[in-house]
Design a protein around this motif. Sequence first.
Motif, PDB file in Angstrom:
ATOM      1  N   ILE A 220       5.863   4.571 -11.136  1.00  0.00           N
ATOM      2  CA  ILE A 220       7.111   4.935 -11.823  1.00  0.00           C
ATOM      3  C   ILE A 220       7.780   3.671 -12.363  1.00  0.00           C
ATOM      4  CG2 ILE A 220       9.425   5.907 -11.510  1.00  0.00           C
ATOM      5  CD1 ILE A 220       8.182   7.756  -9.343  1.00  0.00           C
ATOM      6  N   PHE A 221       7.842   2.656 -11.500  1.00  0.00           N
ATOM      7  CA  PHE A 221       8.465   1.391 -11.892  1.00  0.00           C
ATOM      8  C   PHE A 221       7.734   0.763 -13.078  1.00  0.00           C
ATOM      9  CE2 PHE A 221       8.547  -3.269 -11.508  1.00  0.00           C
ATOM     10  CZ  PHE A 221       9.900  -3.475 -11.703  1.00  0.00           C
TER      11      PHE A 221
ATOM     12  N   VAL B 226       1.104   8.373   1.740  1.00  0.00           N
ATOM     13  CA  VAL B 226       1.837   7.233   2.296  1.00  0.00           C
ATOM     14  C   VAL B 226       1.489   7.048   3.763  1.00  0.00           C
ATOM     15  CG1 VAL B 226       4.134   6.363   2.875  1.00  0.00           C
ATOM     16  CG2 VAL B 226       3.697   7.311   0.616  1.00  0.00           C
ATOM     17  N   SER B 227       1.368   8.177   4.472  1.00  0.00           N
ATOM     18  CA  SER B 227       0.996   8.115   5.887  1.00  0.00           C
ATOM     19  C   SER B 227      -0.362   7.431   6.053  1.00  0.00           C
ATOM     20  CB  SER B 227       0.975   9.527   6.463  1.00  0.00           C
ATOM     21  OG  SER B 227       0.423   9.508   7.750  1.00  0.00           O
ATOM     22  N   ASN B 228      -1.315   7.804   5.191  1.00  0.00           N
ATOM     23  CA  ASN B 228      -2.632   7.156   5.240  1.00  0.00           C
ATOM     24  C   ASN B 228      -2.542   5.682   4.866  1.00  0.00           C
ATOM     25  OD1 ASN B 228      -3.924   9.485   5.994  1.00  0.00           O
ATOM     26  ND2 ASN B 228      -4.303  10.131   3.876  1.00  0.00           N
ATOM     27  N   ALA B 229      -1.629   5.362   3.898  1.00  0.00           N
ATOM     28  CA  ALA B 229      -1.506   3.985   3.416  1.00  0.00           C
ATOM     29  C   ALA B 229      -1.020   3.058   4.517  1.00  0.00           C
ATOM     30  CB  ALA B 229      -0.562   3.926   2.222  1.00  0.00           C
ATOM     31  N   VAL B 230      -0.204   3.577   5.438  1.00  0.00           N
ATOM     32  CA  VAL B 230       0.280   2.739   6.544  1.00  0.00           C
ATOM     33  C   VAL B 230      -0.911   2.216   7.340  1.00  0.00           C
ATOM     34  CG1 VAL B 230       1.605   2.720   8.689  1.00  0.00           C
ATOM     35  CG2 VAL B 230       2.481   3.943   6.698  1.00  0.00           C
ATOM     36  N   LEU B 231      -1.829   3.136   7.646  1.00  0.00           N
ATOM     37  CA  LEU B 231      -2.991   2.729   8.440  1.00  0.00           C
ATOM     38  C   LEU B 231      -3.954   1.885   7.613  1.00  0.00           C
ATOM     39  CD1 LEU B 231      -3.666   6.082  10.315  1.00  0.00           C
ATOM     40  CD2 LEU B 231      -2.460   4.068  11.141  1.00  0.00           C
TER      41      LEU B 231
ATOM     42  N   SER C 137       0.835  -1.213   0.000  1.00  0.00           N
ATOM     43  CA  SER C 137       0.000   0.000   0.000  1.00  0.00           C
ATOM     44  C   SER C 137       0.861   1.250   0.000  1.00  0.00           C
ATOM     45  CB  SER C 137      -0.902   0.042   1.242  1.00  0.00           C
ATOM     46  OG  SER C 137      -1.644  -1.127   1.345  1.00  0.00           O
ATOM     47  N   MET C 138       1.943   1.223   0.794  1.00  0.00           N
ATOM     48  CA  MET C 138       2.849   2.380   0.845  1.00  0.00           C
ATOM     49  C   MET C 138       3.503   2.602  -0.516  1.00  0.00           C
ATOM     50  SD  MET C 138       4.695   1.721   4.518  1.00  0.00           S
ATOM     51  CE  MET C 138       5.825   3.130   4.467  1.00  0.00           C
ATOM     52  N   LEU C 139       3.941   1.491  -1.108  1.00  0.00           N
ATOM     53  CA  LEU C 139       4.611   1.559  -2.410  1.00  0.00           C
ATOM     54  C   LEU C 139       3.683   2.160  -3.463  1.00  0.00           C
ATOM     55  CD1 LEU C 139       7.467   0.600  -2.972  1.00  0.00           C
ATOM     56  CD2 LEU C 139       6.566  -1.567  -3.765  1.00  0.00           C
ATOM     57  N   LYS C 140       2.415   1.785  -3.384  1.00  0.00           N
ATOM     58  CA  LYS C 140       1.437   2.267  -4.342  1.00  0.00           C
ATOM     59  C   LYS C 140       1.130   3.749  -4.097  1.00  0.00           C
ATOM     60  CE  LYS C 140      -2.955   0.809  -6.062  1.00  0.00           C
ATOM     61  NZ  LYS C 140      -4.207   0.255  -5.554  1.00  0.00           N
ATOM     62  N   ALA C 141       0.919   4.097  -2.818  1.00  0.00           N
ATOM     63  CA  ALA C 141       0.553   5.480  -2.479  1.00  0.00           C
ATOM     64  C   ALA C 141       1.690   6.456  -2.788  1.00  0.00           C
ATOM     65  CB  ALA C 141       0.167   5.568  -1.003  1.00  0.00           C
TER      66      ALA C 141
ATOM     67  N   LEU D 206      11.066   7.350   0.584  1.00  0.00           N
ATOM     68  CA  LEU D 206      11.931   8.236  -0.216  1.00  0.00           C
ATOM     69  C   LEU D 206      11.165   8.817  -1.401  1.00  0.00           C
ATOM     70  CD1 LEU D 206      15.351   6.337  -0.315  1.00  0.00           C
ATOM     71  CD2 LEU D 206      14.751   8.393   1.005  1.00  0.00           C
ATOM     72  N   CYS D 207      10.435   7.945  -2.097  1.00  0.00           N
ATOM     73  CA  CYS D 207       9.690   8.381  -3.276  1.00  0.00           C
ATOM     74  C   CYS D 207       8.620   9.402  -2.892  1.00  0.00           C
ATOM     75  CB  CYS D 207       9.079   7.162  -3.954  1.00  0.00           C
ATOM     76  SG  CYS D 207       8.248   7.543  -5.480  1.00  0.00           S
ATOM     77  N   ALA D 208       7.974   9.167  -1.753  1.00  0.00           N
ATOM     78  CA  ALA D 208       6.943  10.103  -1.285  1.00  0.00           C
ATOM     79  C   ALA D 208       7.554  11.457  -0.961  1.00  0.00           C
ATOM     80  CB  ALA D 208       6.243   9.523  -0.062  1.00  0.00           C
ATOM     81  N   ALA D 209       8.753  11.444  -0.365  1.00  0.00           N
ATOM     82  CA  ALA D 209       9.428  12.703  -0.026  1.00  0.00           C
ATOM     83  C   ALA D 209       9.749  13.481  -1.298  1.00  0.00           C
ATOM     84  CB  ALA D 209      10.694  12.414   0.768  1.00  0.00           C
ATOM     85  N   LEU D 210      10.165  12.770  -2.347  1.00  0.00           N
ATOM     86  CA  LEU D 210      10.547  13.422  -3.601  1.00  0.00           C
ATOM     87  C   LEU D 210       9.337  13.915  -4.390  1.00  0.00           C
ATOM     88  CD1 LEU D 210      13.408  11.032  -4.786  1.00  0.00           C
ATOM     89  CD2 LEU D 210      13.654  13.372  -3.939  1.00  0.00           C
ATOM     90  N   THR D 211       8.248  13.171  -4.346  1.00  0.00           N
ATOM     91  CA  THR D 211       7.091  13.542  -5.168  1.00  0.00           C
ATOM     92  C   THR D 211       6.013  14.275  -4.367  1.00  0.00           C
ATOM     93  OG1 THR D 211       6.127  11.356  -4.794  1.00  0.00           O
ATOM     94  CG2 THR D 211       7.399  11.630  -6.808  1.00  0.00           C
ATOM     95  N   GLY D 212       6.287  14.516  -3.071  1.00  0.00           N
ATOM     96  CA  GLY D 212       5.329  15.226  -2.239  1.00  0.00           C
ATOM     97  C   GLY D 212       4.054  14.443  -1.958  1.00  0.00           C
TER      98      GLY D 212
END
Lengths: 175, 189
Positions: free
Chosen positions: A67-68, B26-31, A57-61, B15-21
């Motif tokens: 990108i990959f 991602v924070s929501n995706a964790v939950l 989920s994190m990877l997707k969000a 890292l990708c989230a930090a770069l793409t804003g």
Amino acid sequence: MEKFSFYIIPTIIFIIVGIGLYKKIHIFDLFLKGAKEGFLGTVSIAPSIIGLITAVSMLKASGALDIFTSFMEPFAQLLKIPTQTIPLMLLRPISGSGSLALIDSILGSVGPDSFPGRVASVMMGSTETTFYAIAVYFGAVGIKNTRHAIPAALAADISGFLFSSVVVCLLFKNY
Amino acid sequence: MLGVVWGFMIIISVLCAALTGRMEAVSNAVLSGATSAVELLISMVGVMALWTGIMKIADAIGVTKFLANLFSPIMTKLFPDYEKGSPAIKAICMNVTANVLGLGNAATPMGIAAMKEMSRSNKNKFIANNSMVMFVVINTASIQLVPTMISILRQKHGAAFPFDVMPAIWLTSCVALTVGILTAKLLEK
């Protein structure tokens, strides 16, 4: 095709229960024993499913998966495979729970009855966690040199992945 | 292996989230990821329990033995080092049958028993012989009569006919298995 697939599960259950009754076996006791195993088995994979689905989920969000996949687009088009299934092909031989997490996310975004959804389903159902099986079986008897096991097993996986699109095109006329 | 893959998935995401804003997503995706994992498990557990229950009955009425006998001639062809009715062939047949019926819990111990039988006649204990490789290759190709897991997932996501991919899965499995066996045979020398 749909009409035929309706019959498979009820027929299998009918035959098994029917023979069980005929042979006067305690079918319900057996059922309970097996169901308990299946229940506990599913519960036992819960921690790894939770960890891996969160990671997917994190990877997707984060957009990393998109990108990959867009990088892999040319390959996918060359091989006539839906782009969405490429991450699944890479993770499938390594991790059963990981690929389960991935296909859950794929089916959620493209739908199970779409072309990529069906191809992903066939890929998932027709292959195994190759490296896990290799590690378990050779590990059990202390084999260090697995010789041609990995190339042969991967050849099987790759042919299964490539054939998945072909067979979905063949068996489902609406694509 | 999996630990590294899992670790990288998380590191790359952040890292990708930090770069793409996209840090909020991602924070929501964790939950939501952890929650949806439990939803998936709940949708799986019923069918998995039902199916292993049915398969327990199948085993008791002799389906396993019947199928193991059916596979025996094919297996003696694939494993020419062992005679029909030898303990190795018996264990191999039971393992293949358990896999076909989707009895993962039973398949692994049977498979390990088969590997131990084959290891007994192995000249060098650390190098796999042809039969061992063939056996593992067959086990890495899925040959399941009813792909339960994938059908559950398809139903969860609203497939009109969750089982309609079964014939496609059977065909693909056969192709993959054949390629695996042929490649193993080709590379034997």
